[in-house]
Design a protein around this motif. Structure first.
Motif, PDB file in Angstrom:
ATOM      1  N   SER A 270     -14.734 -10.459  -9.928  1.00 40.95           N
ATOM      2  CA  SER A 270     -15.729 -11.275 -10.611  1.00 40.95           C
ATOM      3  C   SER A 270     -15.846 -12.606  -9.895  1.00 40.95           C
ATOM      4  N   GLY A 271     -16.894 -13.335 -10.215  1.00 36.73           N
ATOM      5  CA  GLY A 271     -17.099 -14.627  -9.580  1.00 36.73           C
ATOM      6  C   GLY A 271     -17.738 -14.487  -8.212  1.00 36.73           C
ATOM      7  N   SER A 272     -17.647 -15.555  -7.421  1.00 36.12           N
ATOM      8  CA  SER A 272     -18.319 -15.567  -6.125  1.00 36.12           C
ATOM      9  C   SER A 272     -17.350 -15.504  -4.954  1.00 36.12           C
ATOM     10  N   GLY A 273     -16.076 -15.217  -5.223  1.00 31.23           N
ATOM     11  CA  GLY A 273     -15.070 -15.205  -4.169  1.00 31.23           C
ATOM     12  C   GLY A 273     -14.867 -13.838  -3.546  1.00 31.23           C
ATOM     13  N   HIS A 274     -13.853 -13.753  -2.675  1.00 28.26           N
ATOM     14  CA  HIS A 274     -13.539 -12.500  -2.004  1.00 28.26           C
ATOM     15  C   HIS A 274     -12.206 -11.958  -2.520  1.00 28.26           C
ATOM     16  N   LEU A 275     -11.859 -10.763  -2.101  1.00 23.74           N
ATOM     17  CA  LEU A 275     -10.581 -10.153  -2.473  1.00 23.74           C
ATOM     18  C   LEU A 275      -9.419 -11.068  -2.111  1.00 23.74           C
ATOM     19  N   SER A 276      -8.387 -11.047  -2.939  1.00 22.50           N
ATOM     20  CA  SER A 276      -7.210 -11.857  -2.633  1.00 22.50           C
ATOM     21  C   SER A 276      -6.180 -11.093  -1.822  1.00 22.50           C
ATOM     22  N   GLY A 277      -6.220  -9.764  -1.880  1.00 24.57           N
ATOM     23  CA  GLY A 277      -5.235  -8.973  -1.149  1.00 24.57           C
ATOM     24  C   GLY A 277      -5.443  -7.484  -1.364  1.00 24.57           C
ATOM     25  N   ILE A 278      -4.515  -6.699  -0.807  1.00 22.05           N
ATOM     26  CA  ILE A 278      -4.640  -5.234  -0.877  1.00 22.05           C
ATOM     27  C   ILE A 278      -3.369  -4.603  -1.428  1.00 22.05           C
ATOM     28  N   ARG A 279      -2.576  -5.375  -2.148  1.00 22.54           N
ATOM     29  CA  ARG A 279      -1.289  -4.879  -2.631  1.00 22.54           C
ATOM     30  C   ARG A 279      -1.465  -3.619  -3.494  1.00 22.54           C
ATOM     31  N   GLY A 280      -2.472  -3.630  -4.352  1.00 21.38           N
ATOM     32  CA  GLY A 280      -2.702  -2.465  -5.204  1.00 21.38           C
ATOM     33  C   GLY A 280      -2.994  -1.214  -4.404  1.00 21.38           C
ATOM     34  N   ALA A 281      -3.788  -1.342  -3.348  1.00 23.60           N
ATOM     35  CA  ALA A 281      -4.112  -0.190  -2.503  1.00 23.60           C
ATOM     36  C   ALA A 281      -2.868   0.331  -1.799  1.00 23.60           C
ATOM     37  N   LEU A 282      -2.040  -0.567  -1.277  1.00 20.21           N
ATOM     38  CA  LEU A 282      -0.836  -0.153  -0.564  1.00 20.21           C
ATOM     39  C   LEU A 282       0.160   0.526  -1.503  1.00 20.21           C
ATOM     40  N   LEU A 283       0.224   0.063  -2.762  1.00 23.32           N
ATOM     41  CA  LEU A 283       1.110   0.706  -3.741  1.00 23.32           C
ATOM     42  C   LEU A 283       0.620   2.107  -4.076  1.00 23.32           C
ATOM     43  N   SER A 284      -0.692   2.285  -4.170  1.00 27.18           N
ATOM     44  CA  SER A 284      -1.244   3.614  -4.458  1.00 27.18           C
ATOM     45  C   SER A 284      -0.934   4.589  -3.327  1.00 27.18           C
ATOM     46  N   ILE A 285      -1.054   4.129  -2.084  1.00 26.00           N
ATOM     47  CA  ILE A 285      -0.741   4.993  -0.939  1.00 26.00           C
ATOM     48  C   ILE A 285       0.753   5.311  -0.912  1.00 26.00           C
ATOM     49  N   LYS A 286       1.578   4.337  -1.277  1.00 29.44           N
ATOM     50  CA  LYS A 286       3.024   4.559  -1.326  1.00 29.44           C
ATOM     51  C   LYS A 286       3.372   5.655  -2.337  1.00 29.44           C
ATOM     52  N   GLU A 287       2.674   5.653  -3.483  1.00 25.06           N
ATOM     53  CA  GLU A 287       2.931   6.675  -4.494  1.00 25.06           C
ATOM     54  C   GLU A 287       2.633   8.069  -3.960  1.00 25.06           C
ATOM     55  N   SER A 288       1.651   8.163  -3.086  1.00 23.06           N
ATOM     56  CA  SER A 288       1.271   9.466  -2.529  1.00 23.06           C
ATOM     57  C   SER A 288       2.137   9.893  -1.354  1.00 23.06           C
ATOM     58  N   THR A 289       2.607   8.924  -0.574  1.00 25.18           N
ATOM     59  CA  THR A 289       3.283   9.255   0.684  1.00 25.18           C
ATOM     60  C   THR A 289       4.742   8.800   0.751  1.00 25.18           C
ATOM     61  N   GLY A 290       5.118   7.836  -0.082  1.00 27.98           N
ATOM     62  CA  GLY A 290       6.463   7.264   0.011  1.00 27.98           C
ATOM     63  C   GLY A 290       6.593   6.236   1.109  1.00 27.98           C
ATOM     64  N   ILE A 291       5.498   5.938   1.793  1.00 27.48           N
ATOM     65  CA  ILE A 291       5.526   4.979   2.898  1.00 27.48           C
ATOM     66  C   ILE A 291       5.203   3.591   2.359  1.00 27.48           C
ATOM     67  N   GLU A 292       6.142   2.656   2.502  1.00 25.61           N
ATOM     68  CA  GLU A 292       5.961   1.307   1.974  1.00 25.61           C
ATOM     69  C   GLU A 292       5.704   0.333   3.108  1.00 25.61           C
ATOM     70  N   VAL A 293       4.554  -0.312   3.066  1.00 20.32           N
ATOM     71  CA  VAL A 293       4.196  -1.316   4.068  1.00 20.32           C
ATOM     72  C   VAL A 293       3.514  -2.487   3.377  1.00 20.32           C
ATOM     73  N   ALA A 294       3.532  -3.626   4.045  1.00 18.01           N
ATOM     74  CA  ALA A 294       2.814  -4.808   3.578  1.00 18.01           C
ATOM     75  C   ALA A 294       1.558  -4.977   4.435  1.00 18.01           C
ATOM     76  N   ALA A 295       0.712  -5.919   4.029  1.00 20.69           N
ATOM     77  CA  ALA A 295      -0.563  -6.089   4.724  1.00 20.69           C
ATOM     78  C   ALA A 295      -0.375  -6.376   6.213  1.00 20.69           C
ATOM     79  N   HIS A 296       0.558  -7.274   6.561  1.00 23.80           N
ATOM     80  CA  HIS A 296       0.725  -7.622   7.981  1.00 23.80           C
ATOM     81  C   HIS A 296       1.325  -6.467   8.778  1.00 23.80           C
ATOM     82  N   ASP A 297       1.975  -5.521   8.094  1.00 22.84           N
ATOM     83  CA  ASP A 297       2.519  -4.358   8.795  1.00 22.84           C
ATOM     84  C   ASP A 297       1.401  -3.508   9.392  1.00 22.84           C
ATOM     85  N   LEU A 298       0.204  -3.587   8.821  1.00 16.21           N
ATOM     86  CA  LEU A 298      -0.927  -2.825   9.353  1.00 16.21           C
ATOM     87  C   LEU A 298      -1.338  -3.369  10.714  1.00 16.21           C
ATOM     88  N   ARG A 299      -1.176  -4.657  10.913  1.00 17.99           N
ATOM     89  CA  ARG A 299      -1.469  -5.261  12.232  1.00 17.99           C
ATOM     90  C   ARG A 299      -0.466  -4.773  13.265  1.00 17.99           C
TER      91      ARG A 299
END
Length: 375
Positions: A270-299
């Motif tokens: 909501s509002g006029s800003g942008h996403l603050s992060g992707i933690r929720g997405a990474l947790l969902s992928i972890k639930e499916s794969t067991g692979i735990e990474v943080a945002a900077h790990d993708l770099r």
């Protein structure tokens, strides 16, 4: 009123009515004698103010006036770090004179906070050292000497007390990349997800495909994207440079499917800003794969993929807008502000990721066991 070294100076004796005129005349004679001896009341008052200046006042001055070597103001992330440590580790020092920070006091504080987090203690050390160096350069005592003769933070180096911060090396294992990317694509394709959730999954995919920093990715606006030219423009990056990057075909597809009814490529809920992060997405992928990474790990994952594709390190750094160590290799390509000619390399990375996904998904398909001819 009198002169100090030829410069006219004035000194207040007292308010009328508090002392008599005769008393004021006697005090004035004393002041004039001080003027004649070279005592400058203006310089003295200025020195007294400098001696009393607080850590918070130094920080406010630093944030407002400090410039980089290129003459640019400090980045928002730097300002945020200063505020964080001024409220946290140095919260009880903020309203005290900066001259009250001694080597002994700082050594104790550093050791205490290393027990909680070495990384944060080290970041706070750098912040405090910069503030004190600034105060040393700018503020003087009555004799014209720096108000802080030696930076007390140096005690950590002098006494060999500095703790090392282990470099982070986490990334998606390449032998599990196919499973991770497959899970991400399934989540992206789920029609029941919310719009903001779709934005999180799309941003996660884009970070792997481009090697962007999370701050660069989440704050993208559509005027930075040229889908026809298949490029992405970054301005005032961490390296304080502007750069135009190529987009792989996979990245172009993700961005082409994004809604464009907001200035932000990845708008917030909501509002006029942008996403603050992707933690929720990474947790969902972890639930499916067991692979735990943080945002900077993708770099870091992007860099590992580039290495697996045989892409030269300097080309990989150019795609990531990573600081280059100048060497002879770059003599053949010196304009690192526009690296769109590296699109073949960007495409190789995207194709590698999709190939890993295809290999993983084909391995999940059980072979059909039909009846033999002889049965």
């Amino acid at each position: 009123e009198g002169r100090v070294n030829g410069i006219k100076r004035q000194a207040k004796i007292e308010r009328h009515g508090v002392i008599t005129a005769d008393q004021a005349r006697k005090l004035a004679m004393i002041k004039l004698a001080e003027f004649a001896a070279g005592t400058d009341p203006t310089a003295k008052r200025r020195a007294q103010r400098s001696q009393a200046i607080t850590l918070r006042e130094i920080a406010d001055d630093y944030k407002a006036n400090r410039r980089t070597a290129q003459g640019l103001p400090l980045k928002k992330s730097t300002l945020k770090d200063i505020d964080k440590h001024l409220k946290g580790i140095f919260g009880d020092w903020a309203s005290q004179p900066i001259t009250a920070i001694t080597r002994e006091k700082y050594a104790r504080r550093y050791t205490e906070h290393c027990e909680r987090s070495v990384a944060q203690a080290e970041q706070a050390r750098r912040v405090l050292s910069a503030l004190i160096n600034y105060a040393t350069a700018k503020y003087r005592d009555a004799d014209g000497n720096p108000i802080i003769p030696e930076n007390p933070v140096k005690v950590i180096q002098d006494a060999s007390m500095r703790r090392s911060v282990k470099p982070r090396t986490n990334a998606i294992p390449l032998d599990r990349l196919g499973a991770w990317w497959s899970a991400l694509q399934e989540l992206r394709a789920d029609p029941a997800k919310l719009r903001v959730t779709q934005a999180m999954f799309d941003l996660t995919a884009l970070l792997v495909l481009t090697g962007l920093r999370i701050g660069e990715g989440r704050s993208l606006t559509w005027d930075q994207i040229d889908l026809d030219a298949k490029t992405l423009a970054l301005t005032d990056t961490k390296n304080r440079t502007d750069v135009t990057l190529p987009l792989s075909e996979q990245a172009v597809k993700i961005l082409s499917d994004r809604p464009t009814d907001s200035d932000w490529v990845f708008p917030a809920r909501s509002g006029s800003g942008h996403l603050s992060g992707i933690r929720g997405a990474l947790l969902s992928i972890k639930e499916s794969t067991g692979i735990e990474v943080a945002a900077h790990d993708l770099r870091r994952t992007f860099r590992s993929i580039a290495a697996a594709c045989g892409i030269e390190l300097w080309r990989t750094k150019a795609l990531m807008n990573h600081k280059q160590n100048q060497d002879i290799t770059l003599s053949a390509y010196t304009d690192l502000s526009n690296v769109t000619n590296l699109k073949p390399e960007a495409d190789r990375i995207g194709e590698y990721i999709e190939a890993q996904r295809a290999q993983f998904e084909s391995s999940k398909v059980a072979p059909f066991k039909g009846k033999s001819r002889d049965s």
